[in-house]
Design a protein around this motif. Structure first.
Motif, PDB file in Angstrom:
ATOM      1  N   UNK A 139     121.543  14.693   1.021  1.00 32.58           N
ATOM      2  CA  UNK A 139     122.209  15.405   2.107  1.00 32.58           C
ATOM      3  C   UNK A 139     122.390  14.497   3.320  1.00 32.58           C
ATOM      4  N   UNK A 199     114.078  20.268  12.752  1.00 33.22           N
ATOM      5  CA  UNK A 199     113.655  21.357  11.866  1.00 33.22           C
ATOM      6  C   UNK A 199     114.891  21.878  11.128  1.00 33.22           C
ATOM      7  N   UNK A 244     116.370  24.611   7.758  1.00 32.65           N
ATOM      8  CA  UNK A 244     116.057  25.602   6.733  1.00 32.65           C
ATOM      9  C   UNK A 244     116.873  25.287   5.479  1.00 32.65           C
ATOM     10  N   UNK A 245     118.186  25.458   5.550  1.00 30.54           N
ATOM     11  CA  UNK A 245     118.964  25.214   4.325  1.00 30.54           C
ATOM     12  C   UNK A 245     119.349  23.743   4.160  1.00 30.54           C
ATOM     13  N   UNK A 255     122.226  22.417   4.657  1.00 34.17           N
ATOM     14  CA  UNK A 255     123.615  22.227   4.230  1.00 34.17           C
ATOM     15  C   UNK A 255     124.611  22.719   5.276  1.00 34.17           C
ATOM     16  N   UNK A 256     124.169  22.898   6.502  1.00 38.37           N
ATOM     17  CA  UNK A 256     125.101  23.281   7.559  1.00 38.37           C
ATOM     18  C   UNK A 256     125.256  24.772   7.744  1.00 38.37           C
ATOM     19  N   UNK A 257     124.274  25.538   7.321  1.00 41.30           N
ATOM     20  CA  UNK A 257     124.446  26.974   7.394  1.00 41.30           C
ATOM     21  C   UNK A 257     123.639  27.632   8.504  1.00 41.30           C
ATOM     22  N   UNK A 258     122.429  27.129   8.762  1.00 43.05           N
ATOM     23  CA  UNK A 258     121.554  27.910   9.634  1.00 43.05           C
ATOM     24  C   UNK A 258     121.591  27.480  11.100  1.00 43.05           C
ATOM     25  N   UNK A 259     121.875  26.217  11.364  1.00 41.09           N
ATOM     26  CA  UNK A 259     121.943  25.790  12.764  1.00 41.09           C
ATOM     27  C   UNK A 259     120.597  25.517  13.405  1.00 41.09           C
ATOM     28  N   UNK A 260     119.503  25.559  12.615  1.00 39.37           N
ATOM     29  CA  UNK A 260     118.174  25.303  13.178  1.00 39.37           C
ATOM     30  C   UNK A 260     118.069  23.870  13.692  1.00 39.37           C
ATOM     31  N   UNK A 294     120.105  22.016  15.304  1.00 35.08           N
ATOM     32  CA  UNK A 294     121.075  21.582  16.306  1.00 35.08           C
ATOM     33  C   UNK A 294     120.444  20.729  17.402  1.00 35.08           C
ATOM     34  N   UNK A 354     124.934  19.279  14.454  1.00 33.53           N
ATOM     35  CA  UNK A 354     123.957  19.688  13.452  1.00 33.53           C
ATOM     36  C   UNK A 354     123.458  18.455  12.710  1.00 33.53           C
ATOM     37  N   UNK A 403     124.417  18.067   8.742  1.00 31.76           N
ATOM     38  CA  UNK A 403     125.750  17.679   8.258  1.00 31.76           C
ATOM     39  C   UNK A 403     126.426  16.623   9.126  1.00 31.76           C
TER      40      UNK A 403
END
Lengths: 279, 494
Positions: A89, A213, A215-216, A218-223, A225, A234, A237
């Motif tokens: 990733x 930090x 979570x996924x 793959x660019x989905x959660x935004x944690x 940022x 992000x 990604x």
């Protein structure tokens, strides 16, 4: 399920795992990371790929025990399986010949730095590597680094190995000594902050690989940022590497502590559990 | 379209349907009262994650099915993105042949138990029901009946696995296992293709798993539907990011002849206001993924989640409702929706708004956050909010919210969930330089067959729409499956 081929303890708290992941081994480049999850109830954590063997179809991860998941990973043995590994990733490191590259690795951040040092060296750059840690025990991959660097300087906070002092001391010495065209810094956020402040003073373009930090992944959660040049990016990604002089490290440091209380409690109760088992 | 009409006519003329129609006069049917979905008590349910809607009893379902007039021109079907033969399945319910009702649903819908729960029927099939259109009465409860049938079948222990044509050996790769991907998989496996679904996360289901909470759609139900697809022969490969773990070109070399991108909504949108990166402020994707997919609220799971006393959820969509109701269940004293328009413009389903209101969710409508403040550790503790009023309608046809100068005030909030939409997942477009994408990053496809500018790549759901519903994604999936079938038949003829 990904089988563990070998485990090596690099120090009391740092372990090196070789994991079966043929597709990832095939595709990974310097700078890439994977997300690992251990057990059905495990959390997803990002780990940078330290090296890969395409023939054996394995990737190498280096992990420092800092919390529940990393501790669990550190206890794994050859033949065990990691429940989930996904990747590679993130964006690969931009590798080109620029002249002299100063690479600074702090603690376990040395692991993701290794493939970059290797690639930069291969691309024809003069590579000078500064390895820094709190003490001798936490200096890792020195031999491998020497293999791919023109020069390696080791710094320890307590002077137990190499020279006594911070990573920035070693870096500044080089910068004062010769022309440095590019710097790369990977390690704890605080170390990257100060090494980046240093290279900014000398106007040396610098990349930092951020350990946010996730979570996924793959660019989905935004944690993950972070603020780079005033806008939100992000790490998973857009990164993990960014122009270090544009990164808001204070914000990153703050965000890395976002679950500190929860993580501390969970780790304490996990360690208590371990004690009970061994008692 | 003629074919469909003939087929519906033929089905309707079956003896059992005719008899059933004669068994009760239309006037008696229309005088029946619409069934009420039994719900868990709001005070009790707000403390747990049990499903809010309990489902109809057999008696309720049969009574409700009697209301359906089995119209000669079933307009309801035109309102269904996956074209379920609605009167046929409802008449089977009336006949109390629930197994056949379930088969009817599965003719065109791979996930009936899901759709029966989360479809906005009130703006789809039920909005096109004869009752709504002509009688100006409350429509037949098509959604409740769909759910009833799917649940009945699941609980019967005898799940019907649709027939699958003999394998043609042609490999199709589906990217993403959310609603659109599952719909494509369901249709193509029936046609005999070798279908592999690649999922980036560690388990399949996409938004059905990580997004929609247990109290609306239990994960177990999604798993049963996925299991059925596995039984039909669909292969699921988790932890595989197409574009990263392998590219589409790699997969072509491995023999895949067509691709469907259903990679979903990616990057969450933020408002870019001061303080938004403080700890305790997160996207609804992050909040819901932690709670739903990672089970973060359970102590024996390793993933942490932040708890809040005063939780502010920004936005007015279904995801915002899911987030705020989750926060309430995790013990928030005050769980608030902060929305810049009024209840009337809210994009969330009426049912979700109603459930939220019953559970004690506060609605701060005509309000919009302008800044966040944090304690010394960087954890959000207060926010500044500005009041809004409605102005002229904007491009969406809804009245535009206009800030009222000088109306700002402060509010305690120790957890903020930002639920103001998502941007498409960039991974697929990033890895395919030749792909036509819009300026928002969505994949541009042909409207009917869902084919992209790369002939072997089809796409649907949020990666095309930017942000829509489960059922629209499934409708895209069905159209794409038809498109892929046509493309592969032509290609392999040559």
């Amino acid at each position: 399920m990904n089988k563990i081929i070998s485990v090596e303890n690099l120090s009391e708290d740092v372990v090196k795992l070789e994991i079966e992941a043929p597709r990832i081994a095939q595709k990974r480049k310097a700078g890439h990371f994977v997300i690992v999850k251990l057990g059905l109830k495990g959390e997803r954590i990002p780990l940078t790929i330290s090296s890969a063997d395409t023939e054996k179809g394995t990737i190498t991860l280096i992990i420092q025990k800092v919390g529940v998941t990393s501790h669990k990973i550190a206890l794994l043995k050859a033949g065990d399986e990691v429940t989930d590994v996904v990747g590679p990733l993130g964006q690969a490191t931009h590798i080109e010949k620029v002249g002299t590259v100063l690479c600074a690795g702090g603690g376990v951040g040395t692991a993701p730095l290794l493939p970059i040092v290797e690639a930069m060296h291969k691309a024809g750059n003069r590579v000078i590597t500064v390895l820094a840690a709190r003490n001798k025990d936490l200096i890792i991959l020195e031999k491998e680094m020497r293999l791919h660097s023109d020069e390696v300087i080791v710094m320890t906070d307590d002077g137990s190995y190499g020279r006594q002092g911070l990573v920035t001391h070693g870096m500044e010495e080089i910068i004062k000594r010769e022309k440095v065209d590019k710097a790369i810094t990977i390690g704890p956020a605080i170390m990257m902050k100060f090494s980046s402040m240093l290279t900014k003073k000398y106007n040396i373009p610098t990349e930092a690989s951020l350990n946010a930090i996730m979570v996924d992944g793959t660019g989905m959660c935004g944690a993950c940022r972070v603020s780079v040049g005033g806008s939100t990016k992000f790490v998973c990604v857009d990164g993990p590497e960014f122009d270090a002089h544009e990164v808001n490290f204070d914000e990153l440091l703050q965000r890395l502590g976002g679950f500190k209380e929860e993580e501390y409690k969970a780790y304490q109760s996990y360690l208590d559990g371990l004690k009970k088992v061994t008692a | 379209m003629e074919n469909t009409r003939d087929y519906l006519k033929l089905e309707r003329s079956q003896e059992w349907r005719e008899e059933l129609r004669k068994s009760l006069k239309s006037k008696d049917r229309t005088s029946l009262i619409r069934v009420q979905m039994p719900e868990e008590n709001p005070i009790e349910r707000a403390k747990s994650h049990i499903e809010v809607n309990r489902g109809l009893t057999v008696q309720m379902a049969v009574e409700e099915a009697k209301r359906c007039l089995d119209c000669p021109d079933p307009t309801c079907i035109t309102g269904c993105p996956v074209s379920i033969n609605i009167p046929k399945f409802i008449k089977y319910v009336e006949k109390q042949d629930f197994a056949m009702a379930a088969r009817t649903l599965k003719e065109t819908n791979a996930l009936p138990a899901v759709c029966g729960r989360v479809c906005p029927q009130e703006v789809q099939c039920e909005a096109s029901c004869f009752y709504t259109l002509k009688l100006k009465k409350i429509p037949v409860a098509i959604g409740h009946l769909e759910r009833f049938v799917a649940d009945w079948e699941r609980n019967s222990g005898k799940m019907y696995i649709p027939d699958v044509e003999p394998s043609n050996g042609i490999k199709v790769a589906i990217i993403g296992s959310g609603p659109s991907g599952l719909a494509v998989a369901g249709d193509l496996i029936k046609l005999g293709y070798a279908v592999s679904v690649f999922e980036a996360l560690h388990e399949p289901g996409g938004v059905l798993k990580y997004g929609i909470p247990e109290f609306r759609l239990p994960n177990e139900i999604v798993d049963v539907e996925i299991d059925n697809l596995k039984k039909m022969g669909v292969e699921f490969i988790n932890n595989f990011v197409v574009g990263k773990t392998a590219t589409i070109d790699d997969l072509k070399e491995e023999g895949f002849q067509a691709f469907f991108a259903g990679s979903g909504a990616g990057l969450p949108n933020f408002m870019n206001i001061p303080g938004e990166n403080y700890n305790g402020i997160m996207s609804s994707n992050e909040y819901l993924t932690r709670v739903n997919l990672m089970n973060a609220a359970h102590d024996d799971y390793d993933t942490p989640v932040l708890m809040g006393k005063n939780v502010a959820v920004i936005g007015g969509g279904n995801t915002a409702m899911d987030s705020v109701r989750t926060a309430k269940r995790l013990g928030a004293k005050r769980a608030m929706i902060i929305y810049r328009r009024t209840l009337e413009e809210m994009p969330a389903r009426k049912e979700e708004i109603k459930h939220a209101q019953e559970e004690g969710i506060e609605f701060l409508n005509l309000n919009s956050p302008v800044e966040y403040f944090a304690d010394k550790n960087g954890r959000v503790n207060r926010m500044r909010v500005q009041k809004m009023e409605l102005g002229e309608p904007d491009a969406s046809g809804r009245r535009r919210p206009v800030p009222i100068e000088g109306s700002e005030y402060e509010l305690d909030a120790d957890l903020v969930v930002v639920s103001v939409g998502v941007s498409p997942n960039p991974l697929i477009p990033q890895s395919l330089p030749g792909l036509n994408v819009s300026r928002w990053g969505t994949i541009i496809v042909d409207e009917n067959e869902r084919q992209s500018s790369i002939p072997e790549l089809f796409a649907g759901g949020d990666i095309v729409r930017g942000g829509a519903t489960v059922i629209l994604a499934m409708g895209d999936g069905r159209n794409a499956a038809a498109g892929i079938h046509k493309y592969l038949q032509n290609k392999n003829k040559k």
